[in-house]
Scaffold this motif. Structure first.
Motif, PDB file in Angstrom:
ATOM      1  N   LEU A  38      -9.866 -16.947  11.687  1.00 34.44           N
ATOM      2  CA  LEU A  38     -10.437 -17.508  12.532  1.00 34.44           C
ATOM      3  C   LEU A  38      -9.379 -18.384  13.560  1.00 34.44           C
ATOM      4  O   LEU A  38      -9.760 -18.813  14.802  1.00 34.44           O
ATOM      5  N   VAL A  39      -8.309 -18.661  13.296  1.00 36.47           N
ATOM      6  CA  VAL A  39      -7.255 -19.145  13.916  1.00 36.47           C
ATOM      7  C   VAL A  39      -5.868 -18.339  13.667  1.00 36.47           C
ATOM      8  O   VAL A  39      -5.914 -17.569  12.803  1.00 36.47           O
ATOM      9  N   GLU A  40      -4.830 -18.578  14.564  1.00 33.01           N
ATOM     10  CA  GLU A  40      -3.647 -17.983  14.424  1.00 33.01           C
ATOM     11  C   GLU A  40      -2.516 -18.849  14.959  1.00 33.01           C
ATOM     12  O   GLU A  40      -2.631 -19.518  15.705  1.00 33.01           O
ATOM     13  N   PRO A  41      -1.195 -18.842  14.314  1.00 34.75           N
ATOM     14  CA  PRO A  41      -0.113 -19.498  14.945  1.00 34.75           C
ATOM     15  C   PRO A  41       0.335 -18.918  16.150  1.00 34.75           C
ATOM     16  O   PRO A  41       0.016 -17.671  16.483  1.00 34.75           O
ATOM     17  N   THR A  42       0.701 -19.693  16.867  1.00 33.90           N
ATOM     18  CA  THR A  42       1.324 -19.311  18.254  1.00 33.90           C
ATOM     19  C   THR A  42       2.672 -18.893  18.090  1.00 33.90           C
ATOM     20  O   THR A  42       3.267 -18.323  19.180  1.00 33.90           O
ATOM     21  N   GLY A  43       3.270 -19.157  17.133  1.00 27.44           N
ATOM     22  CA  GLY A  43       4.811 -19.178  16.954  1.00 27.44           C
ATOM     23  C   GLY A  43       5.645 -20.193  17.569  1.00 27.44           C
ATOM     24  O   GLY A  43       6.776 -20.285  17.257  1.00 27.44           O
ATOM     25  N   ILE A  44       5.090 -21.456  17.902  1.00 28.22           N
ATOM     26  CA  ILE A  44       5.822 -22.563  18.434  1.00 28.22           C
ATOM     27  C   ILE A  44       5.814 -23.559  17.309  1.00 28.22           C
ATOM     28  O   ILE A  44       4.718 -23.914  16.523  1.00 28.22           O
ATOM     29  N   ALA A  45       6.865 -24.110  16.660  1.00 28.67           N
ATOM     30  CA  ALA A  45       6.979 -24.962  15.993  1.00 28.67           C
ATOM     31  C   ALA A  45       7.512 -26.689  16.508  1.00 28.67           C
ATOM     32  O   ALA A  45       8.527 -26.278  17.505  1.00 28.67           O
ATOM     33  N   SER A  46       7.248 -27.666  16.120  1.00 29.28           N
ATOM     34  CA  SER A  46       7.745 -29.099  16.476  1.00 29.28           C
ATOM     35  C   SER A  46       8.955 -29.006  15.734  1.00 29.28           C
ATOM     36  O   SER A  46       9.468 -28.652  14.818  1.00 29.28           O
ATOM     37  N   ASP A  47       9.646 -30.199  16.274  1.00 25.81           N
ATOM     38  CA  ASP A  47      10.893 -30.640  15.608  1.00 25.81           C
ATOM     39  C   ASP A  47      10.623 -31.196  14.151  1.00 25.81           C
ATOM     40  O   ASP A  47      11.577 -31.055  13.240  1.00 25.81           O
ATOM     41  N   ASN A  48       9.413 -31.560  13.590  1.00 28.70           N
ATOM     42  CA  ASN A  48       9.024 -32.053  12.642  1.00 28.70           C
ATOM     43  C   ASN A  48       8.598 -30.975  11.623  1.00 28.70           C
ATOM     44  O   ASN A  48       8.178 -31.227  10.457  1.00 28.70           O
ATOM     45  N   GLY A  49       8.545 -29.783  12.185  1.00 28.98           N
ATOM     46  CA  GLY A  49       8.046 -28.715  11.345  1.00 28.98           C
ATOM     47  C   GLY A  49       6.661 -28.206  11.280  1.00 28.98           C
ATOM     48  O   GLY A  49       6.410 -27.113  10.793  1.00 28.98           O
ATOM     49  N   SER A  50       5.821 -29.006  12.278  1.00 28.09           N
ATOM     50  CA  SER A  50       4.431 -28.473  12.151  1.00 28.09           C
ATOM     51  C   SER A  50       4.376 -27.422  13.169  1.00 28.09           C
ATOM     52  O   SER A  50       5.318 -26.903  13.960  1.00 28.09           O
ATOM     53  N   GLN A  51       3.505 -26.641  13.049  1.00 24.56           N
ATOM     54  CA  GLN A  51       3.103 -25.295  13.884  1.00 24.56           C
ATOM     55  C   GLN A  51       2.034 -25.557  14.855  1.00 24.56           C
ATOM     56  O   GLN A  51       1.025 -26.144  14.360  1.00 24.56           O
ATOM     57  N   GLU A  52       2.185 -24.751  16.029  1.00 26.43           N
ATOM     58  CA  GLU A  52       1.032 -24.821  16.848  1.00 26.43           C
ATOM     59  C   GLU A  52       0.047 -23.781  16.651  1.00 26.43           C
ATOM     60  O   GLU A  52       0.506 -22.572  16.323  1.00 26.43           O
ATOM     61  N   TRP A  53      -1.112 -24.126  16.640  1.00 27.68           N
ATOM     62  CA  TRP A  53      -2.296 -22.914  16.131  1.00 27.68           C
ATOM     63  C   TRP A  53      -3.345 -22.942  17.274  1.00 27.68           C
ATOM     64  O   TRP A  53      -3.642 -23.871  18.213  1.00 27.68           O
ATOM     65  N   GLN A  54      -4.215 -21.851  17.597  1.00 26.52           N
ATOM     66  CA  GLN A  54      -4.865 -21.373  18.352  1.00 26.52           C
ATOM     67  C   GLN A  54      -6.278 -20.745  17.822  1.00 26.52           C
ATOM     68  O   GLN A  54      -6.062 -20.214  16.737  1.00 26.52           O
ATOM     69  N   ILE A  55      -7.420 -20.878  18.205  1.00 22.25           N
ATOM     70  CA  ILE A  55      -8.390 -20.136  17.901  1.00 22.25           C
ATOM     71  C   ILE A  55      -8.321 -18.854  18.343  1.00 22.25           C
ATOM     72  O   ILE A  55      -7.742 -18.586  19.364  1.00 22.25           O
ATOM     73  N   THR A  56      -8.914 -17.888  17.677  1.00 22.72           N
ATOM     74  CA  THR A  56      -8.951 -16.385  17.695  1.00 22.72           C
ATOM     75  C   THR A  56     -10.275 -16.146  18.212  1.00 22.72           C
ATOM     76  O   THR A  56     -11.378 -16.953  18.656  1.00 22.72           O
ATOM     77  N   ASP A  57     -10.620 -15.011  19.023  1.00 23.66           N
ATOM     78  CA  ASP A  57     -11.953 -14.408  19.424  1.00 23.66           C
ATOM     79  C   ASP A  57     -12.794 -14.592  18.160  1.00 23.66           C
ATOM     80  O   ASP A  57     -14.092 -14.854  18.591  1.00 23.66           O
ATOM     81  N   ALA A  58     -12.145 -14.130  17.033  1.00 23.48           N
ATOM     82  CA  ALA A  58     -13.317 -14.109  15.920  1.00 23.48           C
ATOM     83  C   ALA A  58     -13.473 -15.647  15.645  1.00 23.48           C
ATOM     84  O   ALA A  58     -14.925 -15.859  15.152  1.00 23.48           O
ATOM     85  N   GLY A  59     -12.797 -16.566  15.694  1.00 22.24           N
ATOM     86  CA  GLY A  59     -13.052 -18.083  15.575  1.00 22.24           C
ATOM     87  C   GLY A  59     -14.237 -18.692  16.656  1.00 22.24           C
ATOM     88  O   GLY A  59     -14.908 -18.987  16.192  1.00 22.24           O
ATOM     89  N   ARG A  60     -14.050 -18.037  17.878  1.00 18.07           N
ATOM     90  CA  ARG A  60     -14.989 -18.506  18.831  1.00 18.07           C
ATOM     91  C   ARG A  60     -16.575 -17.654  18.500  1.00 18.07           C
ATOM     92  O   ARG A  60     -17.487 -18.555  18.630  1.00 18.07           O
ATOM     93  N   ILE A  61     -16.402 -16.595  17.991  1.00 15.93           N
ATOM     94  CA  ILE A  61     -17.657 -15.915  17.589  1.00 15.93           C
ATOM     95  C   ILE A  61     -18.331 -16.703  16.486  1.00 15.93           C
ATOM     96  O   ILE A  61     -19.650 -16.819  16.504  1.00 15.93           O
ATOM     97  N   ALA A  62     -17.531 -17.099  15.717  1.00 16.86           N
ATOM     98  CA  ALA A  62     -17.893 -17.832  14.363  1.00 16.86           C
ATOM     99  C   ALA A  62     -18.576 -19.198  14.808  1.00 16.86           C
ATOM    100  O   ALA A  62     -19.724 -19.633  14.427  1.00 16.86           O
ATOM    101  N   LEU A  63     -17.995 -19.907  15.884  1.00 18.85           N
ATOM    102  CA  LEU A  63     -18.717 -21.091  16.116  1.00 18.85           C
ATOM    103  C   LEU A  63     -20.118 -20.882  17.042  1.00 18.85           C
ATOM    104  O   LEU A  63     -21.007 -21.452  16.583  1.00 18.85           O
TER     105      LEU A  63
END
Length: 71
Positions: A38-63
């Motif tokens: 339902l979600v996937e990482p975008t491949g972008i990380a912050s300086d503190n090590g956290s990852q950026e995430w986005q919803i997938t098409d399957a996630g939108r359908i699940a909602l």
């Protein structure tokens, strides 16, 4: 996706419909949503090590399915 999402998982998905967000590495709710596809990482990380995430098409359908069921 069949079945009801836990309120915390539903909340995370709703937030991700508004914008991509950063979550700490190993954040349990995001990892569960990823396992469900339902979600996937975008491949972008912050300086503190956290990852950026986005919803997938399957996630939108699940909602949409979640809202149709009235749950």
């Amino acid at each position: 996706m069949k079945g009801k999402l836990r309120p915390s998982l539903h909340y995370r998905l709703v937030l991700l419909t508004r914008e991509r967000r950063f979550y700490a590495e190993g954040y349990r709710d995001i990892l569960q949503l990823q396992k469900l596809g339902l979600v996937e990482p975008t491949g972008i990380a912050s300086d503190n090590g956290s990852q950026e995430w986005q919803i997938t098409d399957a996630g939108r359908i699940a909602l949409q399915d979640h809202d149709k069921d009235g749950t």
